[in-house]
Design a protein around this motif. Structure first.
Motif, PDB file in Angstrom:
ATOM      1  N   SER A   1       0.725  -1.242   0.119  1.00  0.00           N
ATOM      2  CA  SER A   1      -0.169   0.085   0.113  1.00  0.00           C
ATOM      3  C   SER A   1       0.986   1.108   0.164  1.00  0.00           C
ATOM      4  O   SER A   1       0.346   2.371  -0.487  1.00  0.00           O
ATOM      5  CB  SER A   1      -1.036  -0.033   1.297  1.00  0.00           C
ATOM      6  OG  SER A   1      -0.312   0.005   2.460  1.00  0.00           O
ATOM      7  N   TYR A   2       2.088   1.175   0.299  1.00  0.00           N
ATOM      8  CA  TYR A   2       3.025   2.299   0.475  1.00  0.00           C
ATOM      9  C   TYR A   2       3.807   2.435  -0.994  1.00  0.00           C
ATOM     10  O   TYR A   2       4.425   3.339  -1.065  1.00  0.00           O
ATOM     11  CB  TYR A   2       4.004   2.387   1.569  1.00  0.00           C
ATOM     12  CG  TYR A   2       4.565   1.076   1.769  1.00  0.00           C
ATOM     13  CD1 TYR A   2       5.907   0.637   1.015  1.00  0.00           C
ATOM     14  CD2 TYR A   2       4.350   0.089   2.485  1.00  0.00           C
ATOM     15  CE1 TYR A   2       6.401  -0.412   1.119  1.00  0.00           C
ATOM     16  CE2 TYR A   2       4.938  -1.003   2.693  1.00  0.00           C
ATOM     17  CZ  TYR A   2       6.179  -1.572   2.156  1.00  0.00           C
ATOM     18  OH  TYR A   2       6.601  -2.576   2.037  1.00  0.00           O
TER      19      TYR A   2
ATOM     20  N   GLY B   1       8.024   9.098   4.014  1.00  0.00           N
ATOM     21  CA  GLY B   1       7.485   7.776   4.556  1.00  0.00           C
ATOM     22  C   GLY B   1       7.472   7.703   6.175  1.00  0.00           C
ATOM     23  O   GLY B   1       7.237   6.665   6.758  1.00  0.00           O
TER      24      GLY B   1
ATOM     25  N   VAL C   1       4.876   8.481   9.201  1.00  0.00           N
ATOM     26  CA  VAL C   1       3.499   8.712   9.681  1.00  0.00           C
ATOM     27  C   VAL C   1       3.357   9.563  10.885  1.00  0.00           C
ATOM     28  O   VAL C   1       2.341  10.414  10.608  1.00  0.00           O
ATOM     29  CB  VAL C   1       2.842   7.385  10.009  1.00  0.00           C
ATOM     30  CG1 VAL C   1       1.555   7.338  10.461  1.00  0.00           C
ATOM     31  CG2 VAL C   1       2.819   6.504   8.935  1.00  0.00           C
ATOM     32  N   SER C   2       4.111   9.682  11.620  1.00  0.00           N
ATOM     33  CA  SER C   2       4.173  10.367  12.963  1.00  0.00           C
ATOM     34  C   SER C   2       5.290  10.540  13.681  1.00  0.00           C
ATOM     35  O   SER C   2       6.310   9.598  13.564  1.00  0.00           O
ATOM     36  CB  SER C   2       2.848  10.166  13.765  1.00  0.00           C
ATOM     37  OG  SER C   2       3.305   8.766  14.372  1.00  0.00           O
TER      38      SER C   2
ATOM     39  N   GLU D   1       7.287   6.937  13.641  1.00  0.00           N
ATOM     40  CA  GLU D   1       6.584   5.794  13.050  1.00  0.00           C
ATOM     41  C   GLU D   1       6.699   5.919  11.546  1.00  0.00           C
ATOM     42  O   GLU D   1       6.486   7.034  11.068  1.00  0.00           O
ATOM     43  CB  GLU D   1       5.095   5.733  13.320  1.00  0.00           C
ATOM     44  CG  GLU D   1       4.338   4.908  12.904  1.00  0.00           C
ATOM     45  CD  GLU D   1       2.754   4.728  13.165  1.00  0.00           C
ATOM     46  OE1 GLU D   1       2.158   3.946  12.913  1.00  0.00           O
ATOM     47  OE2 GLU D   1       2.502   5.735  13.849  1.00  0.00           O
ATOM     48  N   PHE D   2       6.940   4.709  10.850  1.00  0.00           N
ATOM     49  CA  PHE D   2       6.922   5.038   9.365  1.00  0.00           C
ATOM     50  C   PHE D   2       5.962   4.193   8.777  1.00  0.00           C
ATOM     51  O   PHE D   2       5.346   3.650   9.399  1.00  0.00           O
ATOM     52  CB  PHE D   2       8.477   4.328   8.810  1.00  0.00           C
ATOM     53  CG  PHE D   2       9.585   5.080   9.214  1.00  0.00           C
ATOM     54  CD1 PHE D   2       9.954   6.341   8.363  1.00  0.00           C
ATOM     55  CD2 PHE D   2      10.286   4.752  10.316  1.00  0.00           C
ATOM     56  CE1 PHE D   2      11.111   7.009   8.745  1.00  0.00           C
ATOM     57  CE2 PHE D   2      11.619   5.679  10.470  1.00  0.00           C
ATOM     58  CZ  PHE D   2      11.918   6.832   9.827  1.00  0.00           C
ATOM     59  N   ASP D   3       5.760   4.225   7.371  1.00  0.00           N
ATOM     60  CA  ASP D   3       4.563   3.752   6.818  1.00  0.00           C
ATOM     61  C   ASP D   3       4.856   2.014   6.466  1.00  0.00           C
ATOM     62  O   ASP D   3       4.076   1.695   5.654  1.00  0.00           O
ATOM     63  CB  ASP D   3       4.282   4.576   5.515  1.00  0.00           C
ATOM     64  CG  ASP D   3       5.387   4.478   4.512  1.00  0.00           C
ATOM     65  OD1 ASP D   3       6.077   3.830   4.681  1.00  0.00           O
ATOM     66  OD2 ASP D   3       5.215   5.329   3.473  1.00  0.00           O
ATOM     67  N   ARG D   4       5.912   1.719   7.104  1.00  0.00           N
ATOM     68  CA  ARG D   4       5.986   0.144   6.569  1.00  0.00           C
ATOM     69  C   ARG D   4       6.732  -0.736   7.719  1.00  0.00           C
ATOM     70  O   ARG D   4       7.463   0.167   8.728  1.00  0.00           O
ATOM     71  CB  ARG D   4       6.882   0.066   5.238  1.00  0.00           C
ATOM     72  CG  ARG D   4       8.198   0.560   5.304  1.00  0.00           C
ATOM     73  CD  ARG D   4       8.751   0.764   3.900  1.00  0.00           C
ATOM     74  NE  ARG D   4       8.257   2.173   3.321  1.00  0.00           N
ATOM     75  CZ  ARG D   4       8.579   2.843   2.482  1.00  0.00           C
ATOM     76  NH1 ARG D   4       9.829   2.536   1.747  1.00  0.00           N
ATOM     77  NH2 ARG D   4       8.309   3.956   2.147  1.00  0.00           N
TER      78      ARG D   4
ATOM     79  N   THR E   1       6.986  -0.709  12.808  1.00  0.00           N
ATOM     80  CA  THR E   1       6.938   0.420  12.195  1.00  0.00           C
ATOM     81  C   THR E   1       7.705   1.470  12.792  1.00  0.00           C
ATOM     82  O   THR E   1       7.907   2.608  12.272  1.00  0.00           O
ATOM     83  CB  THR E   1       5.676   0.706  11.648  1.00  0.00           C
ATOM     84  OG1 THR E   1       4.761   1.392  12.628  1.00  0.00           O
ATOM     85  CG2 THR E   1       5.162  -0.333  10.662  1.00  0.00           C
TER      86      THR E   1
END
Length: 209
Positions: free
Chosen positions: A37-38, A136, A138-139, A151-154, A185
């Motif tokens: 999805s990424y 990449g 997320v937070s 936090e990464f997207d994978r 992640t």
């Protein structure tokens, strides 16, 4: 995807196709093609099979964006097939789709030969705020003095982390802890000064996967 198996040929028209999830409705696999999805782009083997007495051409672009000027493939007359290897961005954020359009008539098939993802990189301020250009991510969160969570997207458990103090290079120890969180992640970064005390700073974190 394969219009011979589902959807039928394109007749002076355009159609969008998914790259992630159940692809059986467009002649692909119900289990998908292994595209995560990424992903932001695909490496495709695109095949066009002409369905009229004269050849034509086909455009390909991310769904929901402007149509390009240049064609992705030019195909010959009825019954003749031609393939072309292309790199095609896809629309992320829920649809993961691309659009094909032809002014002619053609059956179309495509096989995924690879995909592209964004690099994993972040620059944080002492307060834990990411700067523009991070990728990449997320937070981010400053947990306590000198301790940050990114936090990464994978999943990054098999990645290697490279950190750098951007202001006081050589006087601050910036260490990435890959085992701090049970979330695969998330990476935790600890910053300490030369006396071994936790201290906030500007730093970068890059993941090599």
């Amino acid at each position: 995807m394969d219009t011979r198996l589902a959807g039928g040929r394109l007749n002076n028209s355009q159609r969008s196709f998914k790259a992630v999830g159940n692809l059986s409705g467009q002649g692909g696999k119900s289990s998908g093609c292994g595209v995560p999805s990424y992903a932001v782009a695909l490496s495709l083997n695109l095949v066009a099979i002409g369905q009229s007495g004269s050849g034509s051409y086909m455009y390909a672009w991310p769904a929901g964006t402007a149509q390009p000027v240049a064609s992705a493939i030019n195909y010959p007359r009825s019954g003749d097939a031609i393939a072309n290897g292309i790199t095609l961005p896809i629309t992320a954020g829920g649809s993961w789709a691309f659009t094909l359009k032809t002014p002619g008539k053609a059956q179309v098939a495509a096989d995924v030969t690879g995909y592209y993802v964004k690099p994993l990189y972040v620059v944080l301020s002492p307060s834990g705020t990411p700067y523009g250009g991070s990728s990449g991510v997320v937070s981010t969160n400053r947990i306590s003095a000198g301790r940050y969570e990114i936090e990464f997207d994978r999943n990054v458990r098999k990645c290697a982390a490279t950190t750098s103090d951007l202001i006081f290079d050589g006087t601050r120890d910036v260490t990435a802890d890959m085992t701090y969180s049970s979330d695969p992640t998330t990476v935790t970064v600890q910053v300490t000064n030369k006396d071994g005390n936790a201290e906030d700073t500007y730093f970068s974190l890059a993941m090599s996967c």
